[in-house]
Scaffold this motif. Sequence first.
Motif, PDB file in Angstrom:
ATOM      1  N   UNK A 160      17.377   6.995   8.171  1.00  0.00           N
ATOM      2  CA  UNK A 160      18.610   6.228   8.361  1.00  0.00           C
ATOM      3  C   UNK A 160      19.771   6.843   7.583  1.00  0.00           C
ATOM      4  N   UNK A 161      19.508   7.286   6.365  1.00  0.00           N
ATOM      5  CA  UNK A 161      20.548   7.894   5.535  1.00  0.00           C
ATOM      6  C   UNK A 161      21.059   9.195   6.157  1.00  0.00           C
ATOM      7  N   UNK A 162      20.141  10.037   6.585  1.00  0.00           N
ATOM      8  CA  UNK A 162      20.533  11.312   7.197  1.00  0.00           C
ATOM      9  C   UNK A 162      21.263  11.071   8.518  1.00  0.00           C
ATOM     10  N   UNK A 163      20.787  10.120   9.320  1.00  0.00           N
ATOM     11  CA  UNK A 163      21.435   9.816  10.598  1.00  0.00           C
ATOM     12  C   UNK A 163      22.863   9.320  10.374  1.00  0.00           C
ATOM     13  N   UNK A 164      23.065   8.448   9.398  1.00  0.00           N
ATOM     14  CA  UNK A 164      24.426   7.972   9.095  1.00  0.00           C
ATOM     15  C   UNK A 164      25.322   9.120   8.652  1.00  0.00           C
ATOM     16  N   UNK A 165      24.802   9.983   7.793  1.00  0.00           N
ATOM     17  CA  UNK A 165      25.596  11.116   7.310  1.00  0.00           C
ATOM     18  C   UNK A 165      25.963  12.050   8.457  1.00  0.00           C
ATOM     19  N   UNK A 166      25.037  12.274   9.355  1.00  0.00           N
ATOM     20  CA  UNK A 166      25.311  13.147  10.502  1.00  0.00           C
ATOM     21  C   UNK A 166      26.394  12.536  11.385  1.00  0.00           C
ATOM     22  N   UNK A 167      26.301  11.232  11.641  1.00  0.00           N
ATOM     23  CA  UNK A 167      27.325  10.566  12.465  1.00  0.00           C
ATOM     24  C   UNK A 167      28.687  10.593  11.794  1.00  0.00           C
ATOM     25  N   UNK A 168      28.714  10.430  10.473  1.00  0.00           N
ATOM     26  CA  UNK A 168      29.995  10.480   9.755  1.00  0.00           C
ATOM     27  C   UNK A 168      30.597  11.879   9.821  1.00  0.00           C
ATOM     28  N   UNK A 176       0.830  -1.216   0.000  1.00  0.00           N
ATOM     29  CA  UNK A 176       0.000   0.000   0.000  1.00  0.00           C
ATOM     30  C   UNK A 176       0.862   1.264   0.000  1.00  0.00           C
ATOM     31  N   UNK A 177       0.288   2.336  -0.531  1.00  0.00           N
ATOM     32  CA  UNK A 177       1.024   3.609  -0.642  1.00  0.00           C
ATOM     33  C   UNK A 177       1.502   4.100   0.717  1.00  0.00           C
ATOM     34  N   UNK A 178       0.687   3.963   1.750  1.00  0.00           N
ATOM     35  CA  UNK A 178       1.100   4.456   3.074  1.00  0.00           C
ATOM     36  C   UNK A 178       2.279   3.658   3.606  1.00  0.00           C
ATOM     37  N   UNK A 179       2.302   2.366   3.314  1.00  0.00           N
ATOM     38  CA  UNK A 179       3.426   1.530   3.752  1.00  0.00           C
ATOM     39  C   UNK A 179       4.694   1.916   3.001  1.00  0.00           C
ATOM     40  N   UNK A 180       4.570   2.190   1.699  1.00  0.00           N
ATOM     41  CA  UNK A 180       5.730   2.621   0.903  1.00  0.00           C
ATOM     42  C   UNK A 180       6.263   3.948   1.426  1.00  0.00           C
ATOM     43  N   UNK A 181       5.359   4.852   1.756  1.00  0.00           N
ATOM     44  CA  UNK A 181       5.778   6.155   2.277  1.00  0.00           C
ATOM     45  C   UNK A 181       6.494   5.997   3.610  1.00  0.00           C
ATOM     46  N   UNK A 182       5.980   5.119   4.466  1.00  0.00           N
ATOM     47  CA  UNK A 182       6.615   4.891   5.768  1.00  0.00           C
ATOM     48  C   UNK A 182       8.010   4.297   5.582  1.00  0.00           C
ATOM     49  N   UNK A 183       8.129   3.362   4.659  1.00  0.00           N
ATOM     50  CA  UNK A 183       9.434   2.745   4.396  1.00  0.00           C
ATOM     51  C   UNK A 183      10.407   3.776   3.831  1.00  0.00           C
ATOM     52  N   UNK A 184       9.948   4.613   2.920  1.00  0.00           N
ATOM     53  CA  UNK A 184      10.796   5.660   2.352  1.00  0.00           C
ATOM     54  C   UNK A 184      11.247   6.625   3.446  1.00  0.00           C
ATOM     55  N   UNK A 185      10.342   6.966   4.359  1.00  0.00           N
ATOM     56  CA  UNK A 185      10.692   7.862   5.462  1.00  0.00           C
ATOM     57  C   UNK A 185      11.745   7.237   6.365  1.00  0.00           C
ATOM     58  N   UNK A 186      11.596   5.955   6.659  1.00  0.00           N
ATOM     59  CA  UNK A 186      12.584   5.245   7.483  1.00  0.00           C
ATOM     60  C   UNK A 186      13.949   5.231   6.800  1.00  0.00           C
ATOM     61  N   UNK A 187      13.963   4.982   5.496  1.00  0.00           N
ATOM     62  CA  UNK A 187      15.226   4.950   4.750  1.00  0.00           C
ATOM     63  C   UNK A 187      15.880   6.327   4.730  1.00  0.00           C
ATOM     64  N   UNK A 188      15.080   7.369   4.538  1.00  0.00           N
ATOM     65  CA  UNK A 188      15.613   8.732   4.536  1.00  0.00           C
ATOM     66  C   UNK A 188      16.206   9.058   5.904  1.00  0.00           C
TER      67      UNK A 188
END
Length: 57
Positions: free
Chosen positions: A16-24, A2-14
């Motif tokens: 995680x990506x930003x958190x990794x970049x901040x830690x680096x 479902x679209x809401x599940x895809x959006x939630x997954x995309x938000x989680x991935x974003x």
Amino acid sequence: MPATRRAAKAEEQLHATVARAARRADPALPGDLVATLKTPEGKRYSELERTRRHRQE
């Protein structure tokens, strides 16, 4: 999926990506950023909101 599940997954991935970049960039940065969200005792606004309001002036 479902679209809401895809959006939630995309938000989680974003997140995680930003958190990794901040830690680096600086291992202390994630904690510093979270600290800006807290409203100090006796204050009306968080540091982030105070900064945002100041920039609008």
